[in-house]
Design an enzyme around this catalytic site. Structure first.
Site, PDB file in Angstrom:
ATOM      1  CD  GLU A 207      -1.416  -3.569   1.779  1.00 15.78           C
ATOM      2  OE1 GLU A 207      -2.176  -4.003   0.904  1.00 15.78           O
ATOM      3  OE2 GLU A 207      -1.825  -3.181   2.895  1.00 15.78           O
ATOM      4  CD  GLU A 314      -2.638   0.752   3.555  1.00 11.87           C
ATOM      5  OE1 GLU A 314      -3.573  -0.067   3.696  1.00 11.87           O
ATOM      6  OE2 GLU A 314      -2.070   0.960   2.476  1.00 11.87           O
TER       7      GLU A 314
END
Ligand SMILES: *[C@@H]1O[C@H](CO)[C@@H](O)[C@H](O)[C@H]1NC(C)=O
Ligand SMILES: *[C@@H]1O[C@H](CO)[C@@H](O)[C@H](O)[C@H]1NC(C)=O
Ligand SMILES: *[C@@H]1O[C@H](CO)[C@@H](O)[C@H](O)[C@H]1NC(C)=O
Ligand SMILES: *[C@@H]1O[C@H](CO)[C@@H](O)[C@H](O)[C@H]1NC(C)=O
Ligand SMILES: *[C@@H]1O[C@H](CO)[C@@H](O)[C@H](O)[C@H]1NC(C)=O
Length: 422
Positions: A207, A314
């Protein structure tokens, strides 16, 4: 050469074909053929206040908001003892047995740079690397593949507490930070190149928040390419490594990456995208039907992107941000209006903390959220890795509690709602 002169022309063709086939990558998992079904081992080797609030609450120090400040403000001996006890108990070999028993084939294992390198003088408590080694052994014992995921880089690539340090993302602003991350990739890709049947994939960085600073994007692009070199050529010679490189979409639309690493110039690259519904005000103010529809709607973007394999690395069944500290220690929730700038949707009571207080309609929604997403991700991508295996007091996020309370099936092919996405 291998006596080619004695072979007939047709046999020679077979030999050459076999040679070409053997030149193709030999993954540790049949990526592209079998769907990835996995869970993240969140909150273990990278602390997250919302996954283990008790570790943070017991510091009695509100400045302790992430793993960096845990090392900075908690007296060293206490911090070391607390973390060692946590590492020894949060995930054990039994978890790998339960994960395998739930029909899953992967875990994604987040680890911070500090487990391997605190040369920048960072105050982190270290010792996590030995648990990566344990996890590899446990995974091997139970037939689970590991996606080894660098979740925190020096300076922080996103400023989230789960990068190790909450605040401003500074990773991309210093070449030293990037160089240290590249060195870590070199180290890990070489260390695990010969164990690809267990560590089948490495994710160079979780991320990177390019939406927070456009100057980060070119740094990320270069870092993905440098990581490719390390992953594909871990030995520094022409022998290829067989590890799948899993790059994150850096919060860009998938289509942004269309021409980024074209096959066959690049091979063995997949892209990781994370899908959550609760980190904006409109997301938490959806009806159950809208939550499910939103999950199903991901099919369009996933199926239209074909340049690289896509893995949803995720996602969760939780429809809300009620879990304590989910938005950071000391921050409230959008859902109940305690997060700055968020209008109240409703009370968080009985939507988190204890599954014994969940209503049957809430448990039904969690099951439907699981099915809608698994169906969408398996039909339109290469698979999924749930966030996260275990939580202290946020059952709506816990795969383990989903299994034990029945809103996640122990056979991931089971469907109560086979037509949930139409
Ligand atoms: C934390 O603070 C509470 C209340 O002030 C106190 O009772 C407790 O002993 C403190 N714990 C530690 C570990 O300092
Ligand atoms: C590259 O290095 C690795 C590890 O030392 C070795 O096993 C391999 O044979 C080498 N490949 C070539 C082409 O020299
Ligand atoms: C939630 O959505 C409903 C329906 O669109 C709307 O009436 C309501 O004002 C919204 N509530 C919040 C807190 O945004
Ligand atoms: C369960 O609900 C009851 C009644 O609202 C409440 O008193 C209790 O604190 C709740 N338990 C948990 C663990 O949330
Ligand atoms: C929470 O759940 C308990 C049952 O476990 C129930 O008695 C209580 O009324 C619920 N509270 C709210 C606010 O819904």
């Amino acid at each position: 050469m291998h006596g080619v002169t004695f072979l007939s022309a047709s046999l020679l063709a077979v030999v050459l074909l076999a040679h070409c086939a053997s030149a193709a990558l030999s993954y540790g998992f049949p990526y592209g053929k079998t769907k990835v079904r996995g869970v993240n081992l969140g909150g273990w080797l990278v602390l997250e206040p919302w996954i283990t609030p008790s570790l943070f609450d017991k510091t009695n120090d509100s400045r302790v908001i992430d793993e960096y400040t845990y090392g900075q403000y908690v007296p060293k001996a206490t911090a070391q003892a607390n973390l060692k006890a946590h590492w020894d108990s949060w995930i054990t070999e039994q978890d790998f047995i339960t994960i395998a028993g739930a029909g899953l084939n992967h875990v994604r294992l987040p680890v911070g740079f500090w487990a391997y390198d605190t040369s920048g003088g960072e105050p982190y408590i270290t010792g996590q690397a030995a648990y990566v080694t344990k996890a590899v052994t446990w995974a091997k014992n139970h037939g689970i593949k590991i996606i080894l995921d660098i979740h925190g880089a020096p300076g922080s690539q996103n400023g989230f507490d789960n990068s190790g340090r909450r605040g401003d993302p500074l990773w991309h602003k210093s070449q030293t930070n990037v160089d240290r991350t590249n060195s870590l990739m070199k180290k890990l890709t070489l260390q695990y190149a010969n164990q690809v049947s267990v560590v089948s994939s490495i994710a160079p960085l979780n991320e990177p928040a390019t939406y927070k600073d456009s100057a980060m994007l070119p740094v990320v692009r270069q870092y993905w390419k440098d990581s490719y070199g390390n992953t594909r050529y871990p030995y520094g010679n022409s022998t290829k490594g067989n590890t799948l490189e899993l790059i994150h979409d850096a919060f860009q639309p998938l289509s942004y990456w269309n021409d980024f690493m074209p096959y066959p110039k690049y091979e063995g690259v997949a892209i990781d995208t994370h899908i959550y519904q609760m980190f904006h005000n409109e997301g938490v103010n959806q009806t159950d039907a809208q939550h499910i529809q939103s999950a199903c709607n991901n099919a369009a973007e996933l199926s239209s992107f074909t340049a690289l394999w896509v893995i949803i690395g995720e996602w969760t069944t939780s429809p809300n941000d009620c879990a304590k500290y989910l938005n950071g220690r000391g921050k409230g929730a959008r859902y109940d209006g305690t997060f700055p700038g968020s209008p109240r949707v409703g009370s968080c009571t009985n939507l988190t903390t204890s599954a014994s207080n969940f209503s049957s309609s809430y448990k039904t929604l969690l099951r439907q959220m699981w099915e809608a997403q698994v169906t969408t991700f398996e039909n339109n991508a290469q698979g999924w890795v749930y966030w996260t295996w275990k939580t202290e007091q946020a059952p709506e996020w816990s795969y383990m509690q989903g299994l034990s309370n029945g809103w996640i099936p122990t056979n991931p092919a089971e469907r109560k709602y086979p037509n949930i996405c139409g």
